[in-house]
Design an enzyme around this catalytic site. Structure first.
Site, short mmCIF file in Angstrom:
data_model
loop_
_atom_site.label_atom_id
_atom_site.label_comp_id
_atom_site.label_asym_id
_atom_site.label_seq_id
_atom_site.Cartn_x
_atom_site.Cartn_y
_atom_site.Cartn_z
N GLY A 123 1.25 -1.22 -0.22
CA GLY A 123 -0.53 0.00 0.17
C GLY A 123 1.30 0.89 0.24
N ALA A 124 2.09 0.96 -0.99
CA ALA A 124 3.07 2.43 -0.23
C ALA A 124 2.43 3.05 -1.30
CB ALA A 124 4.39 1.87 -1.81
N ARG A 137 0.07 -1.47 -6.51
CA ARG A 137 -0.26 -2.05 -7.98
C ARG A 137 0.27 -0.18 -9.22
NH1 ARG A 137 -5.44 -4.55 -5.79
NH2 ARG A 137 -5.85 -2.04 -4.72
N LYS A 182 -5.51 -1.43 11.43
CA LYS A 182 -6.92 -1.76 11.72
C LYS A 182 -7.88 -1.03 10.84
CE LYS A 182 -8.77 2.70 14.30
NZ LYS A 182 -9.52 2.69 13.91
N GLU A 199 -13.12 14.25 18.61
CA GLU A 199 -12.49 14.34 17.82
C GLU A 199 -13.58 16.00 16.78
OE1 GLU A 199 -10.98 11.20 14.59
OE2 GLU A 199 -12.28 10.48 15.58
N ASP A 245 -15.52 1.20 14.23
CA ASP A 245 -14.26 2.47 14.32
C ASP A 245 -13.15 2.52 15.38
OD1 ASP A 245 -12.08 3.56 12.54
OD2 ASP A 245 -13.13 5.81 13.93
N HIS A 302 -9.84 0.82 20.16
CA HIS A 302 -9.13 1.90 21.05
C HIS A 302 -9.72 2.32 22.66
CE1 HIS A 302 -7.54 3.27 16.96
NE2 HIS A 302 -7.59 4.20 17.29
#
Length: 519
Positions: free
Chosen positions: A40-41, A74, A179, A247, A266, A271
Site C-alpha cells: 500500500g506504498a 499496484r 486496523k 474529535e 471504528d 482504542h
C-alpha cells in the site's frame, strides 16, 4: 543523600520540569539491520504516517546502520518516482527534523516494486527483489507492513505464505496488520486463521496506534510504580471512570469506509476497550508482553454482557448535523461526500460498562467517542468517592468536589490531579486546585514511530493478541447488531457539530448522579 538534597530534588520534580535529552542519549534500544516492506506504498497511510515516521527515527539517529524501505503497490512507479512522491509529505510532517542532506541519504534507502496483490507470480518476483536487496545490504530482519484497504488483507497474507516469504533462516520476519482487524467476530477469527497458516503468533503485530501514545504507555508505570495510587485503585475508593476520545474533524475523505463501520467499530472495539483494559487490569507477574496481554484479556473476559432488553440504560448513539467548529460553519454527516442522505451510521457513541470482578464490582466505566465535537482530546479520568464525613457541610454553601485524576492521552499528554485546599484569607472556603504534569518539553516519539521501532525489535507489548481481538468483537457485536436494527433515519442527526454530543449522553450519567467532567 542528605535530607535537604532529597527535598530539593522532590521540589524540582513537583514543579513538573522535564530535562529534554538529545536523541543520541535517549534510553531507547536501536534495532538491528532490517528490511521494511510496505504494502500500500502509494496510499495515504504510507505518505502521511509511515515514511515520515521512519524518516524521523532516522534523523534522530534511533535507527542506524543498514536498513531499507521497499514500497509495494499496484501503481506504476520506480525507485525515483517513489522517492519523489514521499519528499513533500516527509518535509511537511517533520519541519524541525528535516534537512536536504539528511533526506538525500535517507532517500537512497527507499525502493519500490509494483505488485498485483492477487497474482502469486507477482510475489515470486517480489521475493527475488527482496532477497537481492537483503543480500546487498546484509539485512537480517524483515518486516511486512500491510497498509492497504482491509479487502486485500487476506489475499496478501496468503500469497506471502505461498511465496515462502513468511519465514527467514538467518533473522526474524514480522507482519504488521493495520486496523480494522475484521468487522465482526467471524471475520476477525477468519483473518486470524489465515495469518496462522503462514505466521506464528510471535510474528504477528496487530496495530492499534493508541497503545503507542506516550501517556497510554505511562498508565501501567503510573499505576504500579507509585505506591500512593495502587492501593486506591479499586471499588472502595473510586466512584466511576470516564474514557473520552473526541474529535473536531468530521468523516473527511473516509466516507466509503466509515459508512460501513460507524463509531462503534471504528473506535470502541479497539482504542477505547484497550484503554479500559490498561486502566482496569491487575498487575502482571513480570513486565513482559505476553504477561501484560494476559491481564488485559482477563479484563475483557470480566466485562459484563450488555442487557439487550435495556440498552437505553447503557448505550447512546448520535450523528452530527450542521454546526460550527471554532467559528467556521461545517456541514452535517449526511451532507458529506459519499454519505447516503438517509444514513443511520453513528458518528457518536457513549457506553456504560461494568467489569464483574473483585476490584471493580459496581464501578461504572463510561466510554464515549464522537466526531465533530467541541474539542479534540483523548483522556482517562478517575473520579474518586467523596470524603466519608463532610464535616464542613454546615459551614459551606457549596458542595465539595471529590478528587479527580486525569490521564491526558492527547493533545497535551500529561497527568492532572484535582485536590481541595483552603482558600487564603477566608475562614472556611475550599478551592479546587490542579496539580499538573506535562510531557510537553520531553523528546516524544509519535505512536507510529514508537510502534515501528518496537516491531523492529520484536517487542509485542504495544500490539494486540489474537484472543484480545476476538473477545472485544464478541463483546460488542450483539450491541452493534441490536442498535443497527433499531436505529431509524428520523432519529438522526441528533447533535450539532461543535457541541458536546447528544443530550442523551449526559442523561446516561445523570441517572447515577455523575457527569462528563473534564479538567
Amino acid at each position: 543523600m542528605m535530607m535537604d538534597d532529597m527535598f530539593q530534588n522532590i521540589s524540582s520534580t513537583v514543579r513538573g520540569q522535564i530535562i529534554q535529552r538529545p536523541a543520541e542519549s535517549c534510553e531507547i534500544d536501536k534495532p538491528g539491520p532490517f528490511c521494511l516492506v510496505i504494502f500500500g506504498a502509494s496510499g495515504d497511510l504510507t505518505k502521511r504516517k509511515l515514511i515520515p515516521s521512519i524518516y524521523r527515527l532516522y534523523s534522530l539517529k534511533l535507527i542506524e546502520g543498514e536498513f531499507i524501505v521497499l514500497g509495494v503497490a499496484r501503481s506504476d512507479m520506480n525507485d525515483e518516482t517513489f522517492r519523489e512522491s514521499m519528499l513533500e509529505t516527509v518535509k511537511k510532517a517533520n519541519p524541525d527534523d528535516f534537512s536536504d542532506s539528511s533526506w538525500r541519504e535517507f532517500a537512497k534507502r527507499l525502493f519500490y516494486s509494483k505488485v498485483e496483490y492477487s497474482e502469486l507470480n507477482s510475489y515470486n518476483s517480489l521475493k527475488e527483489n527482496i532477497f537481492a536487496l537483503e543480500n546487498e545490504h546484509q539485512l537480517t530482519n524483515r518486516v511486512f507492513y500491510i497498509a492497504t484497504p482491509p479487502t486485500v488483507y487476506e489475499t496478501i497474507i496468503e500469497n506471502l505464505g505461498d511465496a515462502g516469504l513468511s519465514q527467514k533462516c538467518n533473522g526474524s520476519t514480522h507482519i504488521v496488520i493495520e486496523k480494522p482487524f475484521g468487522r465482526d467476530p467471524e471475520s476477525a477469527k477468519g483473518l486470524n486463521h489465515i495469518l496462522r497458516k503462514s505466521f506464528a503468533e510471535k510474528q504477528i503485530y496487530r496495530m492499534d496506534h493508541y497503545l503507542a501514545k506516550e501517556n497510554v504507555q505511562n498508565i501501567l508505570m503510573f499505576r504500579f510504580a507509585n505506591s500512593i495510587f495502587e492501593p486506591l485503585w479499586n471499588r472502595n475508593f473510586i466512584d466511576y471512570v470516564q474514557i473520552s476520545v473526541s474529535e473536531t474533524l468530521g468523516v473527511e475523505h473516509r466516507a466509503g469506509y466509515y459508512e460501513k463501520s460507524g463509531v462503534l467499530r471504528d473506535m470502541f472495539q479497539n482504542h477505547l476497550l484497550q484503554l479500559v483494559a490498561l486502566t482496569a487490569m491487575e498487575p502482571p507477574s513480570v513486565f513482559e508482553a505476553d504477561r501484560v496481554r494476559d491481564e488485559k484479556v482477563k479484563v475483557f473476559r470480566s466485562i459484563k454482557p450488555f442487557p439487550l432488553d435495556r440498552l437505553d440504560d447503557y448505550a447512546v448513539l448520535g450523528q452530527y448535523g450542521d454546526g460550527e467548529i471554532n467559528g467556521v460553519k461545517v456541514t452535517g454527516y449526511r451532507n458529506e461526500p459519499g454519505v447516503a442522505p438517509d444514513s443511520v451510521t453513528p458518528t457518536f457513541a457513549a457506553l456504560k460498562v461494568f467489569i464483574d470482578n473483585w476490584r471493580w464490582s459496581g464501578v461504572p466505566f463510561y466510554l464515549r467517542s464522537g466526531k465533530r465535537l467541541s474539542t479534540q482530546k483523548a483522556e482517562i479520568s478517575i473520579h474518586f468517592k467523596h470524603a466519608p464525613h463532610m464535616m464542613f457541610d454546615k459551614t459551606m454553601k457549596a458542595g465539595i468536589e471529590p478528587n479527580v485524576l486525569v490521564l491526558r492521552v492527547q493533545p497535551d499528554e500529561g497527568i492532572g490531579l484535582v485536590i481541595q485546599t483552603k482558600n487564603p484569607g477566608s475562614r472556611i472556603y475550599l478551592n479546587s486546585v490542579l496539580m499538573d504534569f506535562s510531557y510537553e518539553k520531553a523528546l516524544m516519539l509519535g505512536p507510529y514511530e514508537r510502534a515501528l521501532l518496537d516491531c523492529m525489535q520484536s517487542d509485542q507489548m504495544l500490539f494486540v493478541r489474537a484472543d484480545g481481538v476476538e473477545l472485544t468483537w464478541e463483546l460488542l457485536m450483539p450491541v452493534i447488531e441490536r442498535l443497527e436494527s433499531e436505529t431509524r433515519p428520523d432519529k438522526f442527526p441528533n447533535y450539532a457539530a461543535g457541541s458536546t454530543g447528544p443530550a442523551e449522553s449526559a442523561a446516561l450519567l445523570e441517572r447515577e448522579d455523575h457527569s462528563w467532567k473534564t479538567l
